[in-house]
Motif scaffolding. Structure first.
Motif, PDB file in Angstrom:
ATOM      1  N   ILE A 159      15.362  -1.706  18.470  1.00 52.80           N
ATOM      2  CA  ILE A 159      14.562  -2.329  19.533  1.00 52.80           C
ATOM      3  C   ILE A 159      13.082  -2.328  19.168  1.00 52.80           C
ATOM      4  O   ILE A 159      12.379  -3.328  19.367  1.00 52.80           O
ATOM      5  N   SER A 160      12.597  -1.217  18.633  1.00 59.92           N
ATOM      6  CA  SER A 160      11.164  -1.104  18.328  1.00 59.92           C
ATOM      7  C   SER A 160      10.761  -1.879  17.077  1.00 59.92           C
ATOM      8  O   SER A 160       9.577  -2.091  16.838  1.00 59.92           O
ATOM      9  N   GLY A 161      11.726  -2.254  16.249  1.00 59.87           N
ATOM     10  CA  GLY A 161      11.419  -2.980  15.025  1.00 59.87           C
ATOM     11  C   GLY A 161      11.183  -2.070  13.825  1.00 59.87           C
ATOM     12  O   GLY A 161      10.849  -2.525  12.738  1.00 59.87           O
ATOM     13  N   ARG A 162      11.377  -0.763  14.024  1.00 61.40           N
ATOM     14  CA  ARG A 162      11.148   0.183  12.924  1.00 61.40           C
ATOM     15  C   ARG A 162      12.126  -0.059  11.774  1.00 61.40           C
ATOM     16  O   ARG A 162      11.736  -0.005  10.608  1.00 61.40           O
ATOM     17  N   THR A 163      13.374  -0.322  12.097  1.00 62.05           N
ATOM     18  CA  THR A 163      14.374  -0.547  11.051  1.00 62.05           C
ATOM     19  C   THR A 163      13.995  -1.762  10.205  1.00 62.05           C
ATOM     20  O   THR A 163      14.068  -1.714   8.974  1.00 62.05           O
ATOM     21  N   LYS A 164      13.567  -2.828  10.851  1.00 56.65           N
ATOM     22  CA  LYS A 164      13.169  -4.038  10.133  1.00 56.65           C
ATOM     23  C   LYS A 164      11.964  -3.756   9.237  1.00 56.65           C
ATOM     24  O   LYS A 164      11.913  -4.207   8.085  1.00 56.65           O
TER      25      LYS A 164
ATOM     26  N   ARG B 254       9.767  -2.589   3.768  1.00 59.30           N
ATOM     27  CA  ARG B 254       9.069  -1.667   2.872  1.00 59.30           C
ATOM     28  C   ARG B 254       9.921  -1.348   1.634  1.00 59.30           C
ATOM     29  O   ARG B 254       9.418  -1.321   0.518  1.00 59.30           O
ATOM     30  N   VAL B 255      11.214  -1.130   1.840  1.00 54.18           N
ATOM     31  CA  VAL B 255      12.115  -0.857   0.715  1.00 54.18           C
ATOM     32  C   VAL B 255      12.162  -2.065  -0.215  1.00 54.18           C
ATOM     33  O   VAL B 255      12.120  -1.928  -1.445  1.00 54.18           O
ATOM     34  N   GLU B 256      12.219  -3.269   0.362  1.00 55.92           N
ATOM     35  CA  GLU B 256      12.247  -4.498  -0.443  1.00 55.92           C
ATOM     36  C   GLU B 256      10.961  -4.638  -1.273  1.00 55.92           C
ATOM     37  O   GLU B 256      11.008  -4.976  -2.462  1.00 55.92           O
ATOM     38  N   ILE B 257       9.827  -4.356  -0.655  1.00 57.13           N
ATOM     39  CA  ILE B 257       8.538  -4.451  -1.365  1.00 57.13           C
ATOM     40  C   ILE B 257       8.482  -3.435  -2.501  1.00 57.13           C
ATOM     41  O   ILE B 257       8.059  -3.763  -3.613  1.00 57.13           O
ATOM     42  N   GLU B 258       8.924  -2.207  -2.239  1.00 59.49           N
ATOM     43  CA  GLU B 258       8.909  -1.177  -3.283  1.00 59.49           C
ATOM     44  C   GLU B 258       9.846  -1.542  -4.436  1.00 59.49           C
ATOM     45  O   GLU B 258       9.537  -1.290  -5.596  1.00 59.49           O
ATOM     46  N   THR B 259      10.988  -2.130  -4.116  1.00 60.84           N
ATOM     47  CA  THR B 259      11.931  -2.543  -5.151  1.00 60.84           C
ATOM     48  C   THR B 259      11.307  -3.631  -6.025  1.00 60.84           C
ATOM     49  O   THR B 259      11.390  -3.580  -7.252  1.00 60.84           O
ATOM     50  N   LYS B 260      10.654  -4.602  -5.391  1.00 58.67           N
ATOM     51  CA  LYS B 260       9.960  -5.662  -6.144  1.00 58.67           C
ATOM     52  C   LYS B 260       8.845  -5.078  -7.003  1.00 58.67           C
ATOM     53  O   LYS B 260       8.672  -5.458  -8.156  1.00 58.67           O
ATOM     54  N   GLU B 261       8.079  -4.153  -6.422  1.00 55.12           N
ATOM     55  CA  GLU B 261       6.967  -3.541  -7.132  1.00 55.12           C
ATOM     56  C   GLU B 261       7.464  -2.795  -8.379  1.00 55.12           C
ATOM     57  O   GLU B 261       6.898  -2.931  -9.460  1.00 55.12           O
ATOM     58  N   THR B 262       8.532  -2.046  -8.231  1.00 52.31           N
ATOM     59  CA  THR B 262       9.101  -1.301  -9.359  1.00 52.31           C
ATOM     60  C   THR B 262       9.582  -2.256 -10.438  1.00 52.31           C
ATOM     61  O   THR B 262       9.335  -2.042 -11.633  1.00 52.31           O
TER      62      THR B 262
END
Length: 179
Positions: free
Chosen positions: A94-99, A104-112
Motif C-alpha cells: 500500500i505504501s509503495g515501499r515494495t515497488k 532499487r534492486v533493479e538499479i543496483e543490478t544495472k550498475e553492477t
C-alpha cells in the motif's frame, strides 16, 4: 670480618657461528605455495556440524530489504480465514515501499553490470570507437538507460555485448552532434 682477597678469572674467547637458522615455516611470498606449507585445521563450517547453510550468492542490502518487505499476493487473503495474515507485505504494498525496493534492486543490478562491462570491455571498445575521456562514463550510463540493456548484456557473451555497445555508440554520437 672483612675479606680483602681478589680472585682473577682468565677467560678465553670462543665464537660459535651457525650457517643458517630457520624458525618456523619459510614464506615465499607466493600465496598458493605459502598456504600449502601451513599447518592447522581449516575453520569449522556448517557442513562439519551437520546444519543446513546457504551456498548461493550473498544478497545485497537492497535485496535483503526487499525480501524482508515481502510481496503481497492475493492468496494471502486466505489467512483471514485462519486468523493469521502477514501485515508487512500488505502495508509495504500500500505504501509503495515494495515497488521502491524493487526499483532499487533493479538499479543496483544495472550498475553492477555496467561497471563489469566497463572494466572488461572499455579498453578494447574505445580503441576502435574513440571518445573523449570525460564522455566515457556518460556513454556507459547512456547504454544502461536503454530499456533493452539487461536483455542485450546480462548473461551474454562479450561479442554480443560489444555489438550492443557499437549500436549505442552510433546513437550516442548522433545525440552529441545534435546538441
Amino acid at each position: 670480618m672483612v675479606l680483602d682477597k681478589v680472585i682473577y678469572v682468565e677467560m678465553e674467547e670462543q665464537i660459535n657461528e651457525l650457517d643458517e637458522v630457520i624458525v618456523g615455516k619459510v614464506l615465499t611470498g607466493n600465496l598458493k605455495s605459502d598456504i600449502k606449507n601451513t599447518e592447522g585445521d581449516p575453520p569449522i563450517n556448517f557442513f562439519d556440524v551437520g546444519i543446513p547453510g546457504y551456498q548461493g550468492k550473498p544478497a545485497t542490502q537492497s535485496e535483503r530489504r526487499l525480501h524482508e518487505a515481502g510481496e503481497f499476493k492475493p492468496k494471502m487473503l486466505l489467512g483471514l480465514l485462519t486468523g493469521s495474515i502477514p501485515l508487512n507485505p500488505i502495508l509495504n504494498g500500500i505504501s509503495g515501499r515494495t515497488k521502491t525496493l524493487k526499483k532499487r534492486v533493479e538499479i543496483e543490478t544495472k550498475e553492477t553490470l555496467i561497471l563489469s562491462i566497463k572494466s572488461r570491455l572499455s579498453k578494447d571498445f574505445l580503441a576502435s570507437n574513440p571518445l573523449e575521456d570525460y564522455l566515457v562514463a556518460d556513454f556507459f550510463y547512456f547504454c544502461a538507460d536503454d530499456e533493452n540493456f539487461m536483455k542485450h548484456c546480462k548473461n551474454q557473451s562479450d561479442f554480443k555485448i560489444l555489438i550492443f555497445l557499437r549500436m549505442k555508440y552510433r546513437q550516442y554520437k548522433d545525440n552529441l552532434n545534435q546538441e
